[in-house]
Write a protein that holds these residues in place. Structure first.
Motif, mmCIF file in Angstrom:
data_model
loop_
_atom_site.group_PDB
_atom_site.id
_atom_site.type_symbol
_atom_site.label_atom_id
_atom_site.label_comp_id
_atom_site.label_asym_id
_atom_site.label_seq_id
_atom_site.Cartn_x
_atom_site.Cartn_y
_atom_site.Cartn_z
ATOM 1 N N ILE A 196 -3.524 -58.232 44.598
ATOM 2 C CA ILE A 196 -4.847 -57.735 44.198
ATOM 3 C C ILE A 196 -5.639 -57.306 45.428
ATOM 4 N N GLU A 197 -5.525 -58.085 46.489
ATOM 5 C CA GLU A 197 -6.238 -57.761 47.729
ATOM 6 C C GLU A 197 -5.747 -56.432 48.309
ATOM 7 N N ARG A 198 -4.444 -56.164 48.197
ATOM 8 C CA ARG A 198 -3.910 -54.891 48.706
ATOM 9 C C ARG A 198 -4.519 -53.714 47.948
ATOM 10 N N VAL A 199 -4.654 -53.868 46.628
ATOM 11 C CA VAL A 199 -5.257 -52.810 45.820
ATOM 12 C C VAL A 199 -6.694 -52.574 46.271
ATOM 13 N N GLU A 200 -7.452 -53.637 46.428
ATOM 14 C CA GLU A 200 -8.859 -53.513 46.798
ATOM 15 C C GLU A 200 -9.015 -52.882 48.173
ATOM 16 N N GLN A 201 -8.135 -53.235 49.099
ATOM 17 C CA GLN A 201 -8.198 -52.643 50.436
ATOM 18 C C GLN A 201 -7.856 -51.157 50.403
ATOM 19 N N PHE A 202 -6.912 -50.788 49.539
ATOM 20 C CA PHE A 202 -6.466 -49.400 49.476
ATOM 21 C C PHE A 202 -7.522 -48.488 48.863
ATOM 22 N N GLN A 203 -8.457 -49.066 48.122
ATOM 23 C CA GLN A 203 -9.451 -48.249 47.430
ATOM 24 C C GLN A 203 -10.423 -47.561 48.377
ATOM 25 N N GLU A 204 -10.425 -47.955 49.634
ATOM 26 C CA GLU A 204 -11.214 -47.211 50.611
ATOM 27 C C GLU A 204 -10.674 -45.783 50.735
ATOM 28 N N LYS A 205 -9.358 -45.625 50.529
ATOM 29 C CA LYS A 205 -8.756 -44.296 50.585
ATOM 30 C C LYS A 205 -8.969 -43.544 49.274
ATOM 31 N N THR A 206 -8.791 -44.222 48.160
ATOM 32 C CA THR A 206 -8.867 -43.527 46.873
ATOM 33 C C THR A 206 -10.281 -43.055 46.568
ATOM 34 N N LEU A 240 -7.526 -55.709 31.803
ATOM 35 C CA LEU A 240 -8.831 -55.932 32.429
ATOM 36 C C LEU A 240 -8.781 -55.518 33.896
ATOM 37 N N PHE A 241 -7.706 -55.898 34.555
ATOM 38 C CA PHE A 241 -7.551 -55.515 35.963
ATOM 39 C C PHE A 241 -7.431 -54.001 36.097
ATOM 40 N N TYR A 242 -6.597 -53.398 35.265
ATOM 41 C CA TYR A 242 -6.395 -51.953 35.339
ATOM 42 C C TYR A 242 -7.706 -51.201 35.108
ATOM 43 N N ASN A 243 -8.417 -51.551 34.072
ATOM 44 C CA ASN A 243 -9.667 -50.861 33.742
ATOM 45 C C ASN A 243 -10.722 -51.044 34.836
ATOM 46 N N ARG A 244 -10.669 -52.172 35.501
ATOM 47 C CA ARG A 244 -11.640 -52.450 36.561
ATOM 48 C C ARG A 244 -11.286 -51.761 37.877
ATOM 49 N N GLU A 245 -9.996 -51.699 38.188
ATOM 50 C CA GLU A 245 -9.592 -51.299 39.537
ATOM 51 C C GLU A 245 -9.052 -49.879 39.666
ATOM 52 N N TYR A 246 -8.346 -49.379 38.680
ATOM 53 C CA TYR A 246 -7.715 -48.055 38.835
ATOM 54 C C TYR A 246 -8.794 -46.980 38.746
ATOM 55 N N ASP A 247 -8.959 -46.197 39.822
ATOM 56 C CA ASP A 247 -10.094 -45.285 39.876
ATOM 57 C C ASP A 247 -9.707 -43.842 40.183
ATOM 58 N N LEU A 248 -8.501 -43.434 39.763
ATOM 59 C CA LEU A 248 -8.109 -42.038 39.929
ATOM 60 C C LEU A 248 -8.464 -41.247 38.664
ATOM 61 N N PRO A 249 -8.570 -39.934 38.763
ATOM 62 C CA PRO A 249 -8.968 -39.114 37.608
ATOM 63 C C PRO A 249 -8.032 -39.223 36.401
ATOM 64 N N ASP A 250 -6.751 -39.587 36.637
ATOM 65 C CA ASP A 250 -5.803 -39.660 35.521
ATOM 66 C C ASP A 250 -5.768 -41.044 34.876
ATOM 67 N N LYS A 251 -6.862 -41.782 34.942
ATOM 68 C CA LYS A 251 -6.898 -43.176 34.496
ATOM 69 C C LYS A 251 -6.436 -43.345 33.056
ATOM 70 N N GLN A 252 -7.002 -42.599 32.121
ATOM 71 C CA GLN A 252 -6.639 -42.747 30.713
ATOM 72 C C GLN A 252 -5.231 -42.226 30.442
ATOM 73 N N GLU A 253 -4.893 -41.114 31.059
ATOM 74 C CA GLU A 253 -3.552 -40.548 30.878
ATOM 75 C C GLU A 253 -2.486 -41.517 31.391
ATOM 76 N N MET A 254 -2.744 -42.130 32.556
ATOM 77 C CA MET A 254 -1.765 -43.054 33.120
ATOM 78 C C MET A 254 -1.638 -44.310 32.267
ATOM 79 N N LYS A 255 -2.748 -44.779 31.723
ATOM 80 C CA LYS A 255 -2.675 -45.958 30.852
ATOM 81 C C LYS A 255 -1.792 -45.673 29.644
ATOM 82 N N SER A 256 -1.923 -44.480 29.087
ATOM 83 C CA SER A 256 -1.094 -44.099 27.939
ATOM 84 C C SER A 256 0.381 -44.048 28.324
#
Length: 274
Positions: A196-206, A240-256
């Motif tokens: 989880i920490e790796r995801v949060e750190q990477f979000q500086e790039k996203t 819950l994690f996905y909806n909170r953390e994934y912040d790319l434009p294809d969020k809904q498409e990727m979830k599907s």
């Protein structure tokens, strides 16, 4: 040059499919080409027409099983291992398909008092080595393999594909090994805080308007967390994690896409709709 994420995930995959607490099968595999036990015989055979090796399991003149995923003599191993308790011995056959990565196939047979095929790895989308452990300390072993459902998923190469471990346990009523990952969530989720920490750190790039995830570095990190939760039986926490953390434009498409992949995964079905 490989990215830092690429290197981290290679190490992660090696760790997650080889539990440090597991036992190896290597010490019980015979070096001979033939094994006899209680009237059963398993042996390696050569096919001159295909220039390949396979193995057969027989009792008397009856062929009970054929194993043809090893191709070379060295890629087939078999031996006796006490999966179901220290006073029993089950036959385990291992075959490696070759290639730079993956895949190992396994068959486990209980031979006494009746012949039973208690595990066939080809029934599930799994690969990598089988590692045994006793999570509930009852003397009957569980084991793990790596799940390949999301190998090469969407834009991911193999090195970035999430390969979560899954746990199989013995069902006495059905006399088979079945998926039981959801029964041992603590084991499956050990160390997930670091992921989880790796995801949060990477979000500086996203967060940058110019960020390009066409190679899937960020998607891979998110899936490492989401899938560990899902296959540990905690699907609500996963989304819950996905909806909170994934912040790319294809969020809904990727979830599907993820949901569709899960719908076709027998492991997922067995956990949530046994």
């Amino acid at each position: 040059m490989k990215s830092a994420v690429f290197q981290i995930l290679l190490l992660f995959q090696l760790f997650i499919v080889t539990p440090l607490s597991g036992q190896t099968l290597g010490e019980v595999f015979t070096k001979d080409e033939r094994l006899l036990y209680m009237g059963y015989e398993v042996k390696k055979c050569y096919d001159p027409e295909g220039d390949s090796w396979f193995a057969v399991l027989k009792k008397g003149d009856q062929v009970l099983a054929t194993f043809d995923r090893g191709y070379t003599k060295e890629w087939t191993s078999f031996g006796l291992f006490p999966f179901l308790g220290k006073n029993t011995k089950q036959l385990v056959v291992e075959q490696f398909s070759g290639g730079a990565h993956c895949c190992w196939s396994y068959w486990i047979f209980d031979l006494f008092p009746d012949f039973e095929a208690v595990y066939d790895s080809q029934e599930y989308p799994v690969g990598y080595t089988l590692d045994t452990l006793d999570l509930d300390k009852d003397g009957v072993l569980e084991f793990t393999q790596g799940l390949l459902t999301f190998d090469y998923f969407d834009r991911l190469c193999h090195a970035l594909s999430p390969i979560p471990i899954v746990v199989f346990g013995y069902d006495e009523e059905k006399r088979k090994y079945l998926p039981v990952s959801h029964i041992f969530p603590e084991y499956l989720l050990e160390g997930i805080e670091k992921d989880i920490e790796r995801v949060e750190q990477f979000q500086e790039k996203t967060g940058s308007a110019t960020y390009d995830d066409s190679l899937g570095d960020y998607l891979s990190l998110v899936l490492q967390v989401v899938l560990r939760y899902i296959y540990a039986g905690q699907e609500e926490e996963a989304w819950l994690f996905y909806n909170r953390e994934y912040d790319l434009p294809d969020k809904q498409e990727m979830k599907s896409k993820i949901e569709k992949q899960l719908e076709n995964c027998l492991m997922y079905k067995d956990i949530y709709n046994p």
